[in-house]
Design an enzyme around this catalytic site. Structure first.
Site, PDB file in Angstrom:
ATOM      1  N   ARG A   1     -11.666  13.199   2.306  1.00  0.00           N
ATOM      2  CA  ARG A   1     -12.652  12.340   2.982  1.00  0.00           C
ATOM      3  C   ARG A   1     -13.944  12.228   2.203  1.00  0.00           C
ATOM      4  O   ARG A   1     -14.676  11.262   2.345  1.00  0.00           O
ATOM      5  CB  ARG A   1     -12.916  12.864   4.390  1.00  0.00           C
TER       6      ARG A   1
ATOM      7  N   ARG B   1       1.259   6.955  -6.672  1.00  0.00           N
ATOM      8  CA  ARG B   1       0.115   7.858  -6.850  1.00  0.00           C
ATOM      9  C   ARG B   1       0.542   9.307  -6.651  1.00  0.00           C
ATOM     10  O   ARG B   1       0.261  10.156  -7.491  1.00  0.00           O
ATOM     11  CB  ARG B   1      -0.998   7.485  -5.856  1.00  0.00           C
TER      12      ARG B   1
ATOM     13  N   GLU C   1     -13.907  -1.311   6.159  1.00  0.00           N
ATOM     14  CA  GLU C   1     -13.899   0.050   5.612  1.00  0.00           C
ATOM     15  C   GLU C   1     -15.247   0.236   4.927  1.00  0.00           C
ATOM     16  O   GLU C   1     -15.738  -0.677   4.264  1.00  0.00           O
ATOM     17  CB  GLU C   1     -12.735   0.187   4.615  1.00  0.00           C
TER      18      GLU C   1
ATOM     19  N   TYR D   1      -1.135  12.595   7.000  1.00  0.00           N
ATOM     20  CA  TYR D   1      -0.744  11.511   7.906  1.00  0.00           C
ATOM     21  C   TYR D   1       0.760  11.574   8.153  1.00  0.00           C
ATOM     22  O   TYR D   1       1.538  11.828   7.226  1.00  0.00           O
ATOM     23  CB  TYR D   1      -1.032  10.146   7.276  1.00  0.00           C
TER      24      TYR D   1
ATOM     25  N   TYR E   1       0.833  -1.206   0.000  1.00  0.00           N
ATOM     26  CA  TYR E   1       0.000   0.000   0.000  1.00  0.00           C
ATOM     27  C   TYR E   1       0.872   1.263   0.000  1.00  0.00           C
ATOM     28  O   TYR E   1       0.528   2.267  -0.623  1.00  0.00           O
ATOM     29  CB  TYR E   1      -0.941  -0.017   1.207  1.00  0.00           C
TER      30      TYR E   1
HETATM   31  C1  3EB Z   1      -7.902   5.734   5.907  1.00  0.00           C
HETATM   32  O1  3EB Z   1      -8.770   6.492   6.347  1.00  0.00           O
HETATM   33  C2  3EB Z   1      -8.334   4.354   5.526  1.00  0.00           C
HETATM   34  O2  3EB Z   1      -5.418   5.441  -0.081  1.00  0.00           O
HETATM   35  O3  3EB Z   1      -7.025   6.063  -1.414  1.00  0.00           O
HETATM   36  C3  3EB Z   1      -9.447   5.124   2.846  1.00  0.00           C
HETATM   37  C4  3EB Z   1      -9.812   5.769   1.660  1.00  0.00           C
HETATM   38  C5  3EB Z   1      -8.160   4.637   3.000  1.00  0.00           C
HETATM   39  C6  3EB Z   1      -8.875   5.929   0.629  1.00  0.00           C
HETATM   40  C7  3EB Z   1      -6.616   5.653  -0.304  1.00  0.00           C
HETATM   41  C8  3EB Z   1      -7.244   4.792   1.952  1.00  0.00           C
HETATM   42  C9  3EB Z   1      -7.590   5.438   0.785  1.00  0.00           C
HETATM   43  O4  3EB Z   1      -6.713   6.053   5.835  1.00  0.00           O
HETATM   44  C10 3EB Z   1      -7.767   3.911   4.239  1.00  0.00           C
END
Ligand code: 3EB
Length: 358
Positions: free
Chosen positions: A234, A163, A341, A221, A156
């Site tokens: 989000r 990306r 998820e 993050y 990932y």
């Molecule tokens: C998160 O909140 C959970 O890498 O495109 C959620 C939605 C998550 C999109 C992405 C990853 C992605 O981090 C994981």
């Protein structure tokens, strides 16, 4: 209650039901995401003109397969661009692509998955620039063996590197105005054969990107979650003709940046839904009418362990209060300690506020 289904999204149906639809129905379809663990069913051609992403995931709630269908309006045009198969109307473009990783070798310090990801997004942005649908609304990313490690990096995180590099190479923002998305894993542990499997929706009107006050933005993050932050927001809120469509990204049991309730699937479900409610509240502040609610969402629930489906479903029904419109799929989530998820979509008519410009 208003009609909660935007014309953009039709009802979900099985691959068999899709095949039986009349030609005039298929001619209004922009594209579809078809989930099935059955190789034969997955490979059935629904229509050569309809871009259809085949995702090798088991449906857990009922039946063997499920197609999420996106409808366009007016005359549709389809084509191919590199590995992308797309179809569009005047406002929206839907595209799908499947990129093998196995033909790539690690070169210039880049892993095969990282290169495939960079190439995929490079093709997406080139197509969107060429056809002038500059705004990427929503991306679905499906990655083989997402939690495996290779080249000293979790897969990932390799995906996140590729990306973000593609966004940067195309002069795209990697903070703030980034698309809604999800990233899930499929496949046998240790196989890591790919292919990288992606669908996307793009358009001509800038979406409003939404963050969740309970969570740090994913693009911020800290480093412990990989050398490059994930590039997604989000949620995105999009005006499409007479409608307003809300795309809520894959949402999990994360508060701040930390996973909560690592071993408790019901508590993770509750935390995930609290996150979705927080995103809905933000969306209602930005929307032309504050009527998005939990009952009006169409949910896709990705479940790591099939046995967890029943308690998740019971908790979701308890929280939403009615029989939620939800489909359940077996998938790996991008952090080992995340057990589920949930992503969601809703639409309603755009309301023009008197005295304001639309
Ligand atoms: C998160 O909140 C959970 O890498 O495109 C959620 C939605 C998550 C999109 C992405 C990853 C992605 O981090 C994981």
């Amino acid at each position: 209650m208003h009609d909660t289904v935007s014309p953009l999204q039709g009802a979900s149906l099985s691959i068999a039901a899709f095949l039986q639809q009349p030609a005039h129905w298929k001619s209004s379809v922009l594209g579809a995401l078809c989930f099935s663990a059955d190789v034969v069913e997955r490979e059935m051609q629904v229509d050569v003109a309809v871009p259809c992403l085949r995702v090798p995931m088991q449906r857990l709630d009922a039946g063997d397969s499920i197609c999420e269908v996106w409808h366009g309006s007016g005359q549709l045009t389809q084509g191919r661009y590199g590995a992308i198969h797309y179809r569009h109307d005047d406002d929206v473009l839907f595209g799908v692509m499947v990129l093998p990783e196995t033909i790539l070798e690690a070169v210039a310090g880049k892993t095969p998955l990282q290169q495939a990801t960079e190439s995929a997004y490079h093709q997406v942005f080139s197509l969107l620039d060429t056809l002038r649908y500059p705004y990427l609304f929503r991306v679905w990313n499906y990655i083989a063996d997402i939690n495996a490690h290779s080249f000293e990096l979790e897969r990932y995180h390799q995906f996140n590197l590729g990306r973000q590099d593609a966004f940067l190479a195309h002069g795209r923002e990697v903070v703030g105005n980034v698309p809604a998305a999800c990233a899930l894993g499929f496949g046998q542990k240790g196989s890591a054969q790919g292919p990288l499997t992606i669908a996307f929706l793009a358009g001509r009107v800038a979406p409003l990107n939404i963050e969740n006050p309970r969570q740090i933005s994913a693009y911020q993050y800290p480093q412990q979650y990989g050398p490059r932050s994930p590039t997604f927001s989000r949620a995105s809120l999009v005006r499409l003709g007479k409608d307003e469509v809300l795309f809520i990204s894959g949402t999990a049991s994360i508060v701040g940046h930390a996973t909560l309730h690592a071993t408790d699937v019901v508590a993770q479900t509750r935390e995930t839904m609290a996150n979705i409610e927080a995103v809905l509240a933000e969306a209602n502040c930005l929307s032309s009418q504050p009527s998005f609610d939990l009952a009006s969402l169409h949910y896709k629930v990705y479940v790591r362990h099939p046995a967890d489906m029943a308690p998740i479903r019971a908790e979701l029904a308890h929280i939403v209060g009615t029989s939620p419109n939800a489909i359940y799929l077996q998938a790996d989530v991008c952090r080992q300690d995340l057990l589920l998820e949930i992503e969601a979509t809703a639409g309603h008519p755009f309301v023009c506020i008197p005295g304001q410009q639309d």
